[in-house]
Structure formats: structure tokens, C-alpha cells
Design a protein around this motif. Structure first.
Motif, PDB file in Angstrom:
ATOM      1  N   ASN A  58       0.832  -1.204   0.000  1.00  0.00           N
ATOM      2  CA  ASN A  58       0.000   0.000   0.000  1.00  0.00           C
ATOM      3  C   ASN A  58       0.864   1.251   0.000  1.00  0.00           C
ATOM      4  O   ASN A  58       0.595   2.205  -0.746  1.00  0.00           O
ATOM      5  CB  ASN A  58      -0.919   0.032   1.219  1.00  0.00           C
ATOM      6  N   ASN A  59       1.882   1.287   0.832  1.00  0.00           N
ATOM      7  CA  ASN A  59       2.773   2.449   0.882  1.00  0.00           C
ATOM      8  C   ASN A  59       3.458   2.680  -0.455  1.00  0.00           C
ATOM      9  O   ASN A  59       3.570   3.810  -0.918  1.00  0.00           O
ATOM     10  CB  ASN A  59       3.811   2.278   1.990  1.00  0.00           C
ATOM     11  N   PHE A  62       0.868   4.009  -2.880  1.00  0.00           N
ATOM     12  CA  PHE A  62       0.495   5.383  -2.527  1.00  0.00           C
ATOM     13  C   PHE A  62       1.523   6.380  -3.046  1.00  0.00           C
ATOM     14  O   PHE A  62       1.164   7.452  -3.540  1.00  0.00           O
ATOM     15  CB  PHE A  62       0.340   5.514  -1.013  1.00  0.00           C
ATOM     16  N   ARG A  63       2.790   6.027  -2.963  1.00  0.00           N
ATOM     17  CA  ARG A  63       3.836   6.933  -3.455  1.00  0.00           C
ATOM     18  C   ARG A  63       3.749   7.123  -4.968  1.00  0.00           C
ATOM     19  O   ARG A  63       4.234   8.113  -5.504  1.00  0.00           O
ATOM     20  CB  ARG A  63       5.215   6.418  -3.058  1.00  0.00           C
ATOM     21  N   ALA A  65       0.710   7.048  -6.615  1.00  0.00           N
ATOM     22  CA  ALA A  65      -0.606   7.612  -6.923  1.00  0.00           C
ATOM     23  C   ALA A  65      -0.544   9.121  -7.110  1.00  0.00           C
ATOM     24  O   ALA A  65       0.227   9.812  -6.456  1.00  0.00           O
ATOM     25  CB  ALA A  65      -1.588   7.271  -5.811  1.00  0.00           C
ATOM     26  N   HIS A  69      -7.938  11.136  -3.847  1.00  0.00           N
ATOM     27  CA  HIS A  69      -8.443  10.114  -2.919  1.00  0.00           C
ATOM     28  C   HIS A  69      -7.862   8.768  -3.326  1.00  0.00           C
ATOM     29  O   HIS A  69      -7.707   8.477  -4.513  1.00  0.00           O
ATOM     30  CB  HIS A  69      -9.964  10.037  -2.957  1.00  0.00           C
ATOM     31  N   VAL A  70      -7.575   7.940  -2.324  1.00  0.00           N
ATOM     32  CA  VAL A  70      -6.980   6.630  -2.582  1.00  0.00           C
ATOM     33  C   VAL A  70      -7.776   5.566  -1.836  1.00  0.00           C
ATOM     34  O   VAL A  70      -8.140   5.760  -0.674  1.00  0.00           O
ATOM     35  CB  VAL A  70      -5.504   6.604  -2.105  1.00  0.00           C
ATOM     36  N   PHE A  72      -7.483   1.457  -0.970  1.00  0.00           N
ATOM     37  CA  PHE A  72      -6.629   0.268  -1.011  1.00  0.00           C
ATOM     38  C   PHE A  72      -7.503  -0.975  -0.917  1.00  0.00           C
ATOM     39  O   PHE A  72      -8.344  -1.072  -0.029  1.00  0.00           O
ATOM     40  CB  PHE A  72      -5.654   0.266   0.177  1.00  0.00           C
TER      41      PHE A  72
END
Length: 79
Positions: A58-59, A62-63, A65, A69-70, A72
């Protein structure tokens, strides 16, 4: 991807798939190519050289994206 290809609003969604199992990289990339050719749904692929677990993946995603809004979800879930 089949479900997403039928949704006209999906053009505004950014899909990122994080693969953190290097042992299946080749098969995964072949599958991604086929899915894109068939369904024409764009998505980003992020490859990790080690298994990071769900939180680590996920991390990493996310970096990558760029959306405001995200969400997972685990790779075995179909929204």
C-alpha cells in the motif's frame, strides 16, 4: 478489468497494481498486457523486488498515486 471496462465513469479513476512477489513477475506482466489489450482499461504497474506485505505494498502504491483520494484493496478482491 472486465467490470471496469463497462463503466464510463471509470475513465476518471487511477488504477495502480502493486506486485510484491518477484517470483511471478513475468507471468504477471504477460497477464497485464493481455488484460489491457482485451479490456482497454489503463492501469499502472508497480513492481517490488521483495514481498512487502499488504501494508508495505500500500505504501509503495500510494507513493505512485496522483489522485486526490486513494482506496486500497487486496488483489483478490473485485470491487
Amino acid at each position: 478489468m472486465a467490470q471496469f471496462s463497462l463503466d464510463s465513469e471509470f475513465e476518471q479513476i487511477e488504477v495502480i497494481y502493486v506486485l510484491d512477489d518477484p517470483s511471478i513477475t513475468h507471468e504477471f506482466l504477460v497477464t497485464c498486457f493481455g488484460a489491457h489489450e482485451i479490456f482497454k482499461v489503463p492501469f499502472k504497474v508497480v513492481l517490488s523486488s521483495v514481498n512487502l506485505g499488504f501494508a508495505g505494498a500500500n505504501n509503495l502504491g500510494f507513493r505512485t498515486a496522483s489522485a486526490e483520494h486513494v482506496l486500497f484493496i487486496n488483489s483478490d478482491i473485485l470491487p
